[in-house]
Design an enzyme around this catalytic site. Structure first.
Site, short mmCIF file in Angstrom:
data_model
loop_
_atom_site.label_atom_id
_atom_site.label_comp_id
_atom_site.label_asym_id
_atom_site.label_seq_id
_atom_site.Cartn_x
_atom_site.Cartn_y
_atom_site.Cartn_z
N GLU A 178 -0.23 -10.15 -17.63
CA GLU A 178 -0.27 -9.43 -16.32
C GLU A 178 -0.74 -7.81 -16.91
OE1 GLU A 178 2.95 -8.00 -14.00
OE2 GLU A 178 4.25 -8.51 -15.67
N LYS A 206 2.98 -3.23 -7.02
CA LYS A 206 4.49 -3.41 -7.48
C LYS A 206 5.31 -4.13 -6.49
CE LYS A 206 7.69 -1.64 -9.91
NZ LYS A 206 7.95 -2.47 -11.22
N ASN A 246 0.61 0.15 6.18
CA ASN A 246 1.01 -0.70 5.05
C ASN A 246 1.72 -1.90 5.57
OD1 ASN A 246 2.16 -1.64 2.60
ND2 ASN A 246 4.17 -0.63 2.76
N GLY A 247 1.17 -3.08 5.41
CA GLY A 247 1.86 -4.29 5.74
C GLY A 247 0.65 -5.30 6.27
N CYS A 271 0.97 -1.12 0.01
CA CYS A 271 0.07 -0.08 0.08
C CYS A 271 1.01 1.22 -0.16
CB CYS A 271 -0.62 0.00 1.45
SG CYS A 271 -1.98 -1.52 1.46
N LYS A 320 4.35 -11.11 -18.82
CA LYS A 320 4.15 -9.76 -19.32
C LYS A 320 2.96 -9.90 -20.07
CE LYS A 320 6.41 -7.89 -17.39
NZ LYS A 320 7.52 -8.38 -16.40
N TRP A 363 -3.89 -2.00 -1.18
CA TRP A 363 -4.12 -3.00 -2.24
C TRP A 363 -4.28 -4.08 -0.99
CZ3 TRP A 363 -1.73 -8.17 -1.78
CH2 TRP A 363 -2.00 -8.81 -2.80
N GLU A 405 9.07 -15.29 -18.99
CA GLU A 405 8.83 -13.69 -18.82
C GLU A 405 7.99 -13.14 -19.86
OE1 GLU A 405 9.34 -12.12 -16.31
OE2 GLU A 405 9.34 -10.12 -17.14
N HIS A 420 2.99 -32.93 -24.32
CA HIS A 420 2.62 -33.82 -23.33
C HIS A 420 1.18 -33.66 -22.65
CE1 HIS A 420 6.31 -36.23 -23.90
NE2 HIS A 420 6.82 -35.01 -24.06
N ARG A 430 1.87 1.18 -5.88
CA ARG A 430 1.76 0.40 -4.67
C ARG A 430 0.38 -0.28 -4.32
NH1 ARG A 430 6.30 0.92 -1.91
NH2 ARG A 430 5.37 -0.08 0.16
O1 M6R Z 1 10.29 -6.37 -6.05
P1 M6R Z 1 10.56 -7.82 -6.59
O2 M6R Z 1 11.37 -7.83 -7.93
O3 M6R Z 1 11.05 -8.79 -5.67
O4 M6R Z 1 8.83 -8.46 -7.16
C1 M6R Z 1 9.06 -9.53 -7.50
C2 M6R Z 1 7.67 -9.84 -8.35
O5 M6R Z 1 6.51 -9.44 -7.61
C3 M6R Z 1 7.71 -8.69 -9.66
O6 M6R Z 1 8.91 -9.46 -10.40
C4 M6R Z 1 6.54 -9.04 -10.44
O7 M6R Z 1 6.47 -10.49 -11.07
C5 M6R Z 1 6.53 -8.19 -11.49
N1 M6R Z 1 6.31 -6.81 -11.26
C6 M6R Z 1 5.87 -8.71 -12.93
O8 M6R Z 1 6.05 -7.71 -13.97
#
Ligand code: M6R
Length: 603
Positions: free
Chosen positions: A483, A598, A98-99, A2, A480, A74, A476, A499, A28
């Site tokens: 998401e 994020k 936050n937390g 958050c 991308k 969040w 990856e 398979h 965030r």
């Molecule tokens: O801050 P971090 O790199 O530890 O975050 C890990 C994942 O949450 C992050 O890489 C996430 O998968 C990406 N934002 C996706 O694009």
């Protein structure tokens, strides 16, 4: 998870300080938000479900206040709703958080027996009641917040207002970020400095379990013994252009276009002249016989690349592990293992917990992080910073490529220490490292990735296939796409699709295939034939020197020919652009995809 922002000032300040601060922190979390502003005639509290723009619609922009706190959420405990949005209030206390408070359920019961009535489903409201309850027995706020620290289990950054000190904000943090800012007339707090950067770039750290008191534009910091301490302010490295779109329609596109510069900066940080510089700029790796790469999401994908490269070039036993699985796997680790934690934020809860587990077992840890002074950076034995700068788009791009760069350099260092890289190979690598940023820039300006998007935008699902490093890159690419465009996609090792999953291929199903390894080219081409035979629409990305006109695909993009170490950095860029174009065509919220945040500071 958050975002928190707050201020106190000598003269009333516009509510915009809070609104603009929240907007900068929306990456965030953005499912609900709220403010509490101290005005002459009392405390104004406003909350909405949804983004900060909703708050703007109901708040008169001309109102001012002497201090205020604000929050963008969040959701963890309780759905996104006005009632669950912050600030929370309990009798004499108003706060944002936050937390996660892990013992909130047991505390709630205790507090209910004392007469507290809870309205929300949040752990935050319980924390608010704990602090209010303490304030009935004690008067000193610093003492109250230290005492609360012994009661509340979990992670938190709080900004707190007490009714009997109406112009003051208190702040305290544990395992959650919070930074302080100071200008001539005001003091600020926020989850990160971008929230108040337009007001001041002078910042101050707040360490774990310290309490800050912000009053009348001043800041006092108290240590764990409630003693007032001196803390120097310093200039933030963030600039306003870091947090603006600079003419791009989204931060995602801006950050993709920053990749050549970021890659150059990251490489230059560790290597000015030759690969021999790594001797000084990276830790000694000679005593390690095993690497374990650990991370979540894209950071884990970067770790997979590091793992593949380390196996190939440094001939070291290695594995890549999801932090959330690793930490509960009772891992077998020997003293000659180096655990390498990859994280943009340096705050990801599972990655941090995995690091702490390794430290408890006496295993050496190395963090590859982007955020200066983040928890992982502070707690690791060794820290290697990526040089991606501020990344605002929730979907990572430049931070990911800079992680891959650092890991590639780490592997090269280990390979050289083991005498596994000939002088000739070193020269090739050095030349490619120097030209890599330029090659990526040229690729971006000369390649039309958008034409891939038209085959994908209306699809029900898509598949990414590749072998070896191309498989890690496909993972990856697939992440991308899903998401930012909300299109269901899966990445498969190219040989694995048949398979089971090939049952999903029908006429027009997009299959995005990546071929960069000469050794694996024919194998992946055979897998392409298999899906083509079932009607798939094949979108091929292939290293230019491996391409021949006889290779059939619905669309083809040629990638620059590089050694696999550089290829691992460069080849993800078209995937990132493709995700952007698909998301744009589908009208998605590109920088702030639904349900995401994020920095994932909860388990
Ligand atoms: O801050 P971090 O790199 O530890 O975050 C890990 C994942 O949450 C992050 O890489 C996430 O998968 C990406 N934002 C996706 O694009």
């Amino acid at each position: 998870m958050c975002g928190i922002v707050g201020f106190t000032a000598r003269q009333p300040m516009s509510v915009r300080v809070l609104i603009d601060g929240l907007k900068a922190l929306e990456y965030r979390g953005y499912d609900s938000c709220g403010i509490a502003l101290k005005q002459k005639d009392g405390l104004l509290v406003q909350k909405v479900k949804g983004k900060v723009s909703g708050l703007e619609e109901i708040i008169d922009p001309s109102i001012t206040g002497i201090c205020g706190i604000a929050h963008t959420r969040w959701a963890t405990h309780g759905e996104p709703s006005v009632i669950n949005a912050h600030p929370h209030q309990m009798e004499h206390v108003t706060l944002v958080h936050n937390g996660i408070i892990e013992n909130s359920e047991e505390l709630k019961q205790e507090l209910q027996s004392k007469g507290y009535v809870f309205h929300s489903q949040t752990d935050t409201e319980v924390a608010c009641a704990v602090i209010d309850d303490l304030s009935k027995a004690y008067t000193d706020k610093i003492d109250i917040l230290h005492k609360a620290g012994f009661i509340l289990k979990g992670s938190y950054a709080f900004a707190i207002m007490f009714d009997d000190e109406p112009n003051t904000i208190y702040a305290v943090r544990k395992d959650s970020p919070l930074i302080l800012g100071i200008s001539d007339n005001a003091s600020y707090l926020a989850s990160d400095a971008s929230a108040f950067l337009s007001e001041t770039s002078l910042i101050m750290d707040l360490e774990e379990n310290e309490v800050a008191r912000l009053y009348n534009g001043e800041i006092e910091i108290y240590d764990i013994n409630c003693a007032l301490i001196h803390r120097s302010a310093y200039k933030s490295t963030l600039s306003l252009s870091d947090i603006q779109k600079d003419g791009y329609d989204t931060f995602l596109l801006k950050e993709i276009h920053e990749e050549p510069a970021v890659i150059k900066k990251t490489i230059h940080h560790y290597l000015q002249q030759s690969l021999l510089d790594l001797e000084q700029t990276m830790p000694d790796l000679s005593s390690y016989n095993r690497f374990v790469f650990i991370g979540c999401g894209s950071a884990m994908h970067a770790g997979m690349i590091g793992c593949r490269l380390a196996g190939k070039y440094a001939r070291i036993l290695c594995s890549a592990e999801l932090a959330s699985e690793f930490r509960y796997s009772d891992p077998i680790l020997s003293a000659d293992t180096l655990c390498i934690f990859v994280s943009q934020s340096g705050e990801t809860a599972d990655t941090l917990a995995a690091m702490r587990l390794c430290k408890d077992k006496g295993i050496d840890t190395l963090a590859v992080v982007n955020v200066l002074g983040s928890s992982l950076a502070k707690e690791a034995k060794f820290t290697l910073y990526t040089q991606a700068g501020k990344e605002i788009s929730v979907a990572t791009t430049k931070a990911y490529t800079s992680q891959v760069c650092v890991l590639a350099l780490l592997v090269l260092k280990k390979a050289m220490q083991e005498n596994l890289l000939s002088i000739e190979q070193q020269n090739i690598m050095e030349n490619q490292l120097k030209t890599l940023p330029l090659l990526i820039r040229d690729f971006m300006s000369n390649t039309n990735v958008e034409r891939f998007a038209k085959h994908i935008e209306n699809a029900e699902h898509a598949f990414f296939i590749g072998r070896g490093l191309d498989y890690a890159l496909s993972l990856e690419g697939s992440l991308k796409l899903k998401e930012v465009s909300y299109l269901q996609s899966e990445a498969y090792a190219a040989g694995e699709l048949k398979h089971g999953t090939i049952a999903l291929i029908e006429k027009g199903t997009p299959v995005i295939a990546l071929i960069t390894d000469p050794m694996l080219k024919d194998k992946t081409l055979s897998n392409i034939k298999e899906v083509q035979a079932r009607g798939a629409c094949v979108l091929l990305m292939i290293r230019e020197d491996l391409y021949t006109p006889s290779i059939e695909a619905d669309e083809t993009i040629l990638l620059p020919a590089l050694s696999d170490i550089m290829q691992a950095v460069a080849s993800v860029v078209p995937y990132q652009l493709m995700a952007y174009y698909v998301a744009k065509k589908r009208g998605c919220s590109i920088d702030q995809p639904r349900n995401l945040a994020k920095s994932v500071t909860v388990e």
